[in-house]
Scaffold this active site. Structure first.
Site, mmCIF file in Angstrom:
data_model
loop_
_atom_site.group_PDB
_atom_site.id
_atom_site.type_symbol
_atom_site.label_atom_id
_atom_site.label_comp_id
_atom_site.label_asym_id
_atom_site.label_seq_id
_atom_site.Cartn_x
_atom_site.Cartn_y
_atom_site.Cartn_z
ATOM 1 N N ASP A 180 0.825 -0.901 -0.214
ATOM 2 C CA ASP A 180 -0.089 0.029 -0.015
ATOM 3 C C ASP A 180 0.828 1.138 0.004
ATOM 4 O O ASP A 180 1.959 1.192 0.748
ATOM 5 C CB ASP A 180 -0.693 -0.011 1.401
ATOM 6 C CG ASP A 180 -1.484 1.180 1.433
ATOM 7 O OD1 ASP A 180 -2.156 1.672 0.534
ATOM 8 O OD2 ASP A 180 -1.664 1.880 2.728
ATOM 9 N N ASP A 235 -0.784 -0.035 6.033
ATOM 10 C CA ASP A 235 -0.809 0.894 7.482
ATOM 11 C C ASP A 235 -2.350 1.308 8.126
ATOM 12 O O ASP A 235 -2.174 1.842 8.896
ATOM 13 C CB ASP A 235 0.437 1.669 7.559
ATOM 14 C CG ASP A 235 0.173 2.971 6.606
ATOM 15 O OD1 ASP A 235 -0.856 2.714 5.740
ATOM 16 O OD2 ASP A 235 0.710 3.848 6.761
#
Lengths: 59, 924
Positions: free
Chosen positions: B567, B762
């Site tokens: 990501d 995250d």
């Protein structure tokens, strides 16, 4: 070798005592936090409080 | 004396905050790692040595804040600490530092080992804790026993033990506090206080004034269960250890006699047997209880688990040994029994510690929601507990407050920080009619929201549910391993039965002994610790390198990974906004444009202001620029007169209006990445901002490619930003603008086509996809909910830890396979011999122990290989105790690492909450 008949029960009693002490310590939370107490010994008491106590004792 | 201390503290803080509350320009602290400040502490060492002032473990450089080690950015505030005026960067730090010093707790600065979290000035000023003073809110968290109240708190922002010490000192002094315990590792605190002298709100406020973020814990039941589990596991381990040592002591005498070809005095021999029985009984019944209970429930469920043959062998051996002890004929197996129980208990304890160290965050959801909401009722604002809201209520959400429920904006136009939900750091503009979600942070103007969903119906709850479901669908390799083990164990039971039947036919007197020998020899003792011991060693080694493995299966999965999906935000990049490029458009030089823009932005609280300030840090000329008549156009830009000339800074179309140029040359695709500066006559400059790439990200990707692993980016960001990051990292495959559902589908599609996927993310939005990936990796500074879903947390702030972890995992699995081969080989070779009744009891016991020790020794290589120079601690001693000590050591290391992970996570989330970490629309 007959001394073993005395010494071994003695060890067993000591082991039992050690286990009891360990159980007590675990139950008392001594092993819950292995980090904070290690630092606490490095920290001085507050001088102000200590002074106050000394003053109080003198009085 | 002690009683007045608390009050003095409280008043000191509020005056400190009031006096300087509005001065602070860079309130939007960008997330910075503690690592950044490390060199700072070095530079002042010499200065410290020369002065008489007490030296501190961590002393920020002169140009950095004494409290939080952030750059001062022109702040001239000072706090008096240890009799010296120390610079601080903002009103928040000043208030906290003065509070600490004013209470005579300056020593905090000597003992701390990490810079303190930057306090949120707003949180110090505004009274977020007043809600908890109300009995109806407090009663949800406080347990009453007569006059005494008990409450469990979770404190975020603890960075080292000195923080715990500081809170302890301050809270213990408050009037009415009877008892205060705080755990520096978990941030969990217990307070006992008298209800007439103190209330929950005052307690929380006092802790908050020290710069930490306290929450009443609502997961007490879980924590209690976990504590109880740990305590009883410790007790069982102690009983098994002591018992094993005692019984081995007597057994060694027996072995020595047999090896020396002598016979022991029969009286002494039976005495030893009796004592062994006495010691082995509590080991069996107390330490071995979980195995019997497990086996019982296995049998009831008609499955064969590892515990079934374990229990059968233990029971058979124990009953036979007891019988033989009293009859005085045949062999006893108490040594085998106790050692067996000891190794199994140790293995379970290590496994449990690993499990506990990770799931620290269980009530992330409730913590993200405010306790109180402002409900509009016939034109008046009522403060009600958030749980009391119902559908159709209209709530007021002021600037800096968290939205308490899902709803629709009916009044107001603002930007929201949805990072907790989406993980993307860019604030999102929301106007009338737009949907807002519970847990998001209102950054700009007050809004009124009509509540459409509450509690479990909210999007936040939905994401949590999605996460749980994804976790339950996880492809568990462990399950396959369990099935294989169950199959093997069934054969063992069958073999034992067959051996028993054959011996009964041939020679009934030896049937029992042979059957037992088969069970003991075939019982996968070394086999059962082959995997866990290698994994424990590896996880310990990884933890020392800043990679926290939170799921024992993860190492195995990690070793098979052939595709890593990133990501973008906060993984490959730092999650900080930086000025990347200045383009001169008009006649004014770039440097001058930068100064004008910096001076203008100084008037704004916008996060981009910080980026400008950082970029212009060298030129302090901007300080002398006089800025007047500042007007802010929300979402568009800022206008003001700098040294008497009018400028606009913001979106291109907004800036163009000033020079009456209505040609819309705005870059529609990336509204937040580019800011234009213009005067009344011409456009002057264009500033491009970007999230900065982690320095080692390209290197890490390169190593991953070298390991034969494919890489990919799945991001919610705009395509241009994603492609740029991908290009710079050397990642060829990427997808932008992905919603959590799309990410999940994408990863599942990859898995369906046979890839073994590791996902790194995250944000909370990543939690479902993290749960679905074969291996989920969360960044140490990411959202706590992502941690809860992750198998691995990268605490280390360097990406190269990831390929190293994969290498370690592969090596570990190689070692584990060696272990398995050895243990299985031993079992299969010994099995026929045992079946033939040729294995004497001492040989069986010794063989089993040596085989186990060999396995543990080999496993330790997994840990040592990753260290630069193996210390070889304990490896040459060749005793079971040394191996056991090694396993325990790694368990402790992991515990410490978990603490670090937790505090890092807490700090990260605090920063995210407090400061809306990164980019935002260019204008306020």
């Amino acid at each position: 070798m007959s001394i073993l008949f005395v010494l071994i029960p003695l060890t067993l009693i000591l082991v039992a005592f050690g286990l009891w002490a360990f159980f007590w310590a675990v139950g008392n939370g001594q092993f819950d936090d292995l980090e904070t107490p290690a630092w606490e010994v490095l920290v001085d008491d507050e001088p102000r409080d200590r002074d106050a106590e000394i003053v109080a004792k003198r009085e | 004396m002690k009683k007045t201390g608390g009050w003095r503290l409280a008043t000191g803080a509020s005056s400190g905050a009031d006096a300087t509350g509005t001065l602070e320009p860079g309130r939007w602290a960008l997330v910075r790692s503690a690592v950044d400040t490390a060199p700072a502490s070095r530079t002042t060492a010499a200065r410290d040595g020369a002065s008489a002032a007490p030296t501190s473990n961590l002393r920020p450089a002169a140009s950095h804040c004494f409290h939080c080690s952030e750059p001062l950015n022109g702040s001239t505030l000072t706090a008096r600490i240890h009799g010296r005026d120390e610079p601080v960067c903002c009103a928040g730090c000043l208030a906290v530092a003065e509070l600490i010093a004013g209470a005579g707790l300056d020593d905090f600065y000597r003992f701390r080992t990490a810079p303190s979290a930057r306090p949120d000035a707003d949180a110090l000023e505004e009274d977020a804790w007043a809600a908890y003073e109300r009995p109806d809110v407090a009663d949800r968290f406080v347990t009453r026993k007569g006059e005494l109240n008990t409450v469990a708190l979770l404190v975020e922002g603890l960075r080292c033990a000195a923080c715990a010490w500081l809170i302890d000192r301050v809270v213990s002094r408050m009037p009415g506090v009877r008892k205060f315990d705080i755990n520096a590792a978990t941030g969990r605190a217990y307070v006992e206080f008298a209800s007439e002298a103190l209330n929950l709100g005052q307690l929380l406020r006092t802790i908050a004034q020290l710069g930490y973020r306290p929450y009443p814990a609502s997961d007490e039941a879980v924590a209690k269960v976990r504590q109880e589990e740990r305590r009883s596991a410790l007790k069982r381990l102690a009983v098994a250890t002591f018992g094993m040592m005692q019984v081995m002591m007597f057994a060694v005498a027996d072995y020595a006699a047999v090896l020396g070809g002598e016979t022991m005095d029969p009286q002494l021999a039976s005495y030893f047997r009796l004592v062994s029985l006495l010691v082995a009984t509590p080991v069996m019944l107390y330490a071995g209880k979980p195995f019997f209970l497990n086996a019982y429930s296995n049998i009831r469920a008609r499955t064969v688990g590892m515990d079934v043959p374990v229990s059968v062998a233990l029971l058979l051996a124990f009953v036979a040994s007891t019988w033989n002890t009293f009859t005085g004929i045949g062999e006893v197996y108490f040594d085998s029994i106790t050692m067996f129980v000891f190794f199994l208990t140790l293995g379970r304890f290590v496994e449990m510690s690993a499990r506990h160290a990770t799931t620290a965050v269980t009530d992330a959801l409730t913590r993200h929601l405010p306790p109180m909401a402002h409900r509009m009722h016939s034109g008046e604002v009522q403060d009600v507990p958030s749980v009391a809201l119902s559908h159709g209520d209209v709530v007021l959400v002021r600037r800096g407050e968290i939205v308490p429920a899902d709803g629709v904006i009916i009044e107001g136009d603002t930007s929201l920080d949805e990072a907790l939900l989406t993980g993307e750091s860019t604030p999102v503009r929301r106007a009338v009619g737009a949907n807002v979600s519970a847990g998001t942070l209102n950054l700009q103007t007050p809004i009124r929201v009509r509540v459409t969903a509450i509690g479990e119906e909210t999007l936040l709850s939905g994401i949590v549910r999605m996460l749980r479901r994804a976790q339950s669908q996880k492809p568990a390799i462990a399950q396959a391993a369990d099935r294989a083990a169950a199959k093997f164990l069934r054969y063992v039971l069958l073999a034992a039965g067959a051996v028993c039947a054959i011996w009964l036919a041939v020679d009934p007197s030896r049937a029992f002994e042979a059957t037992l020998a088969v069970l003991v020899v075939a019982c996968p003792c070394a086999f059962s610790i082959a995997m866990p011991s290698a994994l424990a060693a590896a996880t310990g080694a990884l933890a020392r390198h800043g990679v926290l493995v939170t799921n024992a299966d993860a190492v195995e999965s990690l070793s098979r990974v052939d595709r890593v999906v990133f990501d973008k935000t906060g993984t490959l990049t730092r999650g900080e906004v930086r000025l990347q490029k200045c383009t001169q458009l008009g006649s004014v030089p770039v440097a001058e444009c930068l100064r004008i823009a910096t001076a203008l932005e100084r008037m704004s609280e916008h996060p981009i202001a910080r980026a400008f300030a950082d970029a212009a840090a060298s030129s302090h000329d901007a300080d002398t620029y006089r800025v007047t008549n500042v007007r802010v156009a929300p979402g568009r830009g800022i206008e003001g007169e700098v040294n008497g000339r009018r400028y606009r800074l913001g979106r291109a179309d907004y800036v163009a209006e000033l020079r009456h140029d209505n040609k819309a040359d705005s870059v529609a695709d990336e509204p937040f990445a580019t800011v234009t500066l213009g005067g009344e006559r011409e456009a002057l400059a264009e500033f491009t901002f970007s999230d900065t790439l982690r320095d080692d990200a390209p290197a890490a990707v390169e190593v991953l490619h070298a390991l034969g692993i494919e890489t990919e980016i799945l991001s919610g960001d705009v395509p241009s930003a994603v492609s740029q990051v991908a290009q710079r990292c050397g990642i060829r495959t990427f997808s932008a603008r992905q919603s959590p559902e799309q990410k999940l589908q994408h990863v599942q599609a990859r898995q369906a086509s046979g890839a073994h996927v590791a996902m790194i993310g995250d944000g909370i939005n990543d939690a479902p996809v993290l749960g679905a990936a074969h291996v989920s990796i969360a960044m140490g500074r990411g959202a706590a909910l992502a941690h809860a879903a992750a198998d691995i947390v990268l605490i280390a702030e360097h990406m190269t830890a990831l390929p190293r972890a994969i290498e370690t995992a592969r090596r570990t699995m190689r070692i584990a396979r060696q272990n398995l081969a050895w243990a299985a080989g031993y079992n299969f070779c010994a099995l026929p011999i045992a079946a033939l009744g040729l294995v004497p009891p001492w040989a069986a016991a010794l063989g089993m122990s040596l085989s186990s020790i060999a396995v543990i020794m080999n496993a330790r290589r997994a840990a040592r290989a990753t260290k630069d120079a193996g210390s070889g601690n304990g490896t040459r001693r060749g005793t079971g105790a040394a191996g056991a000590a090694g396993s325990r050591h790694s368990a402790l290391t992991r515990h410490a690492a978990a603490a670090t992970a937790r505090s890092t996570a807490a700090v990260a989330r605090q920063n995210a909450l407090a400061s809306a970490a990164t980019p935002q629309p260019p204008a306020t």
